[in-house]
Design a protein around this motif. Structure first.
Motif, PDB file in Angstrom:
ATOM      1  N   ARG A  98      14.101 -23.722  18.676  1.00 28.61           N
ATOM      2  CA  ARG A  98      13.872 -24.931  17.882  1.00 28.61           C
ATOM      3  C   ARG A  98      14.642 -26.117  18.455  1.00 28.61           C
ATOM      4  NH1 ARG A  98      13.804 -21.075  13.588  1.00 28.61           N
ATOM      5  NH2 ARG A  98      16.042 -21.301  13.202  1.00 28.61           N
ATOM      6  N   LEU A  99      15.851 -25.869  18.977  1.00 22.39           N
ATOM      7  CA  LEU A  99      16.595 -26.943  19.623  1.00 22.39           C
ATOM      8  C   LEU A  99      15.845 -27.464  20.847  1.00 22.39           C
ATOM      9  CD1 LEU A  99      20.289 -25.624  19.563  1.00 22.39           C
ATOM     10  CD2 LEU A  99      19.190 -27.190  17.967  1.00 22.39           C
TER      11      LEU A  99
ATOM     12  N   GLN B 289      10.404 -32.805  22.290  1.00 23.23           N
ATOM     13  CA  GLN B 289       9.560 -33.703  21.497  1.00 23.23           C
ATOM     14  C   GLN B 289       9.940 -35.163  21.733  1.00 23.23           C
ATOM     15  OE1 GLN B 289       6.934 -33.226  19.694  1.00 23.23           O
ATOM     16  NE2 GLN B 289       6.885 -31.064  19.114  1.00 23.23           N
TER      17      GLN B 289
ATOM     18  N   ASP C 283      12.600 -27.236  21.523  1.00 22.91           N
ATOM     19  CA  ASP C 283      11.366 -27.910  21.133  1.00 22.91           C
ATOM     20  C   ASP C 283      11.670 -29.315  20.605  1.00 22.91           C
ATOM     21  OD1 ASP C 283       8.439 -27.675  20.760  1.00 22.91           O
ATOM     22  OD2 ASP C 283       8.929 -27.938  18.650  1.00 22.91           O
ATOM     23  N   ALA C 284      12.738 -29.438  19.826  1.00 23.21           N
ATOM     24  CA  ALA C 284      13.106 -30.754  19.295  1.00 23.21           C
ATOM     25  C   ALA C 284      13.494 -31.706  20.423  1.00 23.21           C
ATOM     26  CB  ALA C 284      14.262 -30.605  18.299  1.00 23.21           C
TER      27      ALA C 284
ATOM     28  N   THR D  87       4.697 -29.812  24.284  1.00 25.45           N
ATOM     29  CA  THR D  87       6.015 -29.804  24.927  1.00 25.45           C
ATOM     30  C   THR D  87       6.100 -28.862  26.125  1.00 25.45           C
ATOM     31  OG1 THR D  87       6.762 -28.159  23.302  1.00 25.45           O
ATOM     32  CG2 THR D  87       7.202 -30.465  22.814  1.00 25.45           C
TER      33      THR D  87
ATOM     34  N   LEU E   7      22.360 -31.513  20.101  1.00 24.55           N
ATOM     35  CA  LEU E   7      21.731 -30.745  19.030  1.00 24.55           C
ATOM     36  C   LEU E   7      22.500 -29.457  18.754  1.00 24.55           C
ATOM     37  CD1 LEU E   7      17.943 -31.178  19.927  1.00 24.55           C
ATOM     38  CD2 LEU E   7      19.162 -32.205  18.011  1.00 24.55           C
TER      39      LEU E   7
END
Length: 631
Positions: A189-190, A196, A192-193, A277, A231
């Motif tokens: 998730r880090l 983005q 992907d963020a 991504t 992050l």
């Protein structure tokens, strides 16, 4: 498409706020005053004061206190409603507690000590033939029964039980990525963020002037790593401090490699994820493989994908893949046309097989959790095949059932097309179009069957060190044009296998790779990972049409419009097999046609024209919302 970041041990307790921390220890007293008034209990003070403990009213659940009690737990000697009993007895020793219904309540089922569903009848336990679970014997005899059970029924997913099963699993496991763990998903998730918000491709794939390309690449890579560092620091301050106190990117090279590997591994196993991504990630890693960029970064961003075979070989546990139980432990359990009892029986046998294998192959530091993770990853491969490859087989069945070459004399079964009519670019009679569609679907099936291997080879071509690419306008914007020799070689082998299985070949057998049609291996993978987005919605719609016809109003509409349910299905299939494979959809006359990639272009063109078809309302009635992967 990735999975293993053991270097990160997140402290979840320090980063989460529990309900007790927010409400305080006496949060149970924060109940709506109206509820207590309804029960005849008067609060002692204001809303923030602790209420006096009152006995539960007779006939009500001992847990929630506001629902009528329905069952009695014979071990706890308490009365519960169904919801509270299930919540309080879902695991641990309480899971084995038996119940009996209260007076006036219907008989209820509960699990006995072996996990089987039993019914209380006159104080005795009796096996229920329609139970959700099937009792499994824990003795060695019971295990023999599991081994001797029916083999997996996924067509073509794995060979029949025999001496070749082990070698099949060993060869296939080399390309099956390891499923992500819970901790690894946090880092995913880090990543992907961070991707983005990254503008990597916008700033690198441009013909503008400024800094040299190598300096721009290094600047963007460092910027992305800095975003990841920030992050991580915000998600886990202690871990972030340990890694990034000195802001030394080279010292944390292993961390960045693991993060990037996680994203790649996750994408391979879930083609519908990271749709915007993943391209940035691969192009970033592709640029990082340049020797000039590596000299400026002082570290490499790429590490090999972690696969099932790598993990087992590392711990000397490859014997797991040759074990007789491997087929049972990794089979996909499906429900179509099967009784609930049979499904539950398969579930129990699979769970038992996983338990036995995970206990048997704890070798060289390989834990039970690691063995289960490998087994689940192989099972994920079977699920991938069922979702992506099996629609091709279902369409082949439809083709042979409704449009076999011997039915050419029937006008309704004719697949003949003519160039210039209905947008077609090819001219085929029925038999030639039938063969053309059959070989196209067969080729797609073979490609999807080996998609994990193709994806591995595509990444090897893309991430090879010091292999240049050309930034070129292909008619669809600037694209990186790069040769993909390993992927192309594998595609030619798959094409030869498909040609051999269908006999004669209709149309061109040219495979575009590294040109303006398919600029690089990434575009090739993206193109063929979309096949299920086309075929799966069509198969789902066709399978639901008979159920629609059971409703009088809809049956009347179908009969008035198409004559019968059979004619409706036949018309949809006929139009797809004719104009989904007619060589149309290209930007110009010289592209598409009958080449290998042009067949997929024609199918996408048919999807874009679906709203103009007269049977489009039928698709909407079945729940169709588009070809974007959602249903």
């Amino acid at each position: 498409m990735v999975e293993n970041v053991s270097s990160v041990d997140s402290n979840e307790k320090a980063n989460t706020f529990s309900l007790e921390n927010i409400l305080g220890e006496n949060h149970e007293s924060l109940e709506h005053p109206g509820l207590k008034q309804q029960e005849g209990i008067t609060p002692l003070g204001g809303w923030d004061e602790e209420s006096a403990e009152k006995p539960v009213q007779e006939g009500f659940c001992v847990e929630c206190e506001d629902q009528p009690a329905q069952v009695t737990c014979e071990t706890c000697s308490d009365n519960y409603c169904e919801v509270c009993f299930a919540a309080q007895h879902r695991k641990g020793s309480r899971k084995r507690h038996a119940t009996k219904p209260l007076e006036g309540q219907p008989e209820k089922k509960a699990k006995n000590g072996n996990g089987a569903i039993v019914t209380r009848v006159n104080g005795k336990d009796s096996d229920d033939e329609d139970s959700d679970d099937v009792e499994m014997d824990n003795s060695d005899d019971g295990l023999d029964l599991v081994i001797a059970g029916p083999s997996i029924e996924v067509t073509g997913a794995q060979p029949a039980v025999g001496t070749s099963v082990g070698e099949w699993f060993i060869e296939r496991s080399k390309y099956i990525p390891l499923r992500l763990t819970i901790n690894e998903r946090k880092f995913l998730r880090l990543l992907d963020a961070a991707l983005q918000v990254s503008e990597y491709t916008d700033k690198i794939d441009t013909l503008g002037f400024g800094l040299s390309k190598a300096k721009r690449i290094v600047q963007q890579i460092r910027e992305l790593c800095a975003i990841l560092s920030g992050l991580l620091l915000s998600a886990d301050y202690k871990k972030g401090q340990e890694l990034f106190t000195d802001r030394d990117f080279q010292a944390n090279a292993e961390f960045y490699q693991q993060i990037f590997e996680l994203g790649r591994r996750h994408k391979i196993m879930n083609p519908d994820k990271m749709r915007t991504t993943y391209g940035k990630l691969i192009y970033l890693l592709q640029d990082s493989q340049s020797s000039e960029v590596q000299d400026m970064l002082n570290f490499s961003c790429v590490k090999p994908i972690r696969t099932v075979h790598n993990v087992l070989e590392e711990h000397g546990a490859l014997g797991l893949l040759r074990d007789d139980l491997i087929s049972v432990a990794t089979k996909e359990i499906y429900s179509e046309g099967r009784s609930r009892r049979d499904i539950q029986k398969d579930i129990k046998s699979k769970e038992r097989a996983i338990e036995v294998l995970s206990s048997k192959y704890q070798l060289g530091g390989l834990s039970q959790e690691n063995v289960c993770q490998c087994l689940y990853s192989i099972g994920d491969n079977h699920a991938f095949l069922r979702t992506n490859r099996d629609p091709c087989e279902r369409m082949i069945v439809y083709l042979k059932e409704y449009f076999h070459a011997t039915k050419a004399s029937d006008p309704k079964s004719s697949l003949a097309i003519r160039s210039g009519k209905g947008g077609a670019r090819l001219s085929h009679d029925h038999s030639k179009q039938y063969a053309y569609v059959l070989q196209s679907l067969t080729l797609w099936r073979e490609i999807l069957h080996d998609m994990f291997r193709l994806w591995s080879l595509a990444e090897q071509d893309l991430l090879a060190e010091n292999v240049p690419y050309r930034l070129r306008d292909t008619g669809q914007g600037l694209n990186r044009v790069q040769a993909a020799p390993k992927t192309s070689r594998m595609m030619h082998a798959i094409l030869h296998r498909a040609q051999k299985s269908v006999g004669s070949w209709v149309g061109s057998s040219v495979i575009h790779m590294g040109d303006h049609n398919v600029p690089n291996a990434l575009m090739f993978i993206d193109k063929y990972s979309q096949i299920y987005r086309i075929l799966l919605p069509i198969c789902n719609a066709l399978s639901q049409i008979p159920a629609l016809a059971e409703k009088p109003a809809l049956r009347s509409y179908i009969e008035d419009e198409f004559g019968s349910t059979e004619n409706c299905i036949r018309e949809i299939l006929s139009d797809f097999f004719r104009h989904g494979f007619d060589g149309s959809g290209a930007d110009n006359f010289f592209d598409a046609g009958s080449c290998i990639d042009g067949r997929l272009t024609s199918a996408w063109n048919w999807c874009a024209m679906l709203e103009k078809k007269r049977y489009f309302p039928v698709f909407l009635l079945t729940g169709f919302i588009g070809f974007d992967g959602e249903w």
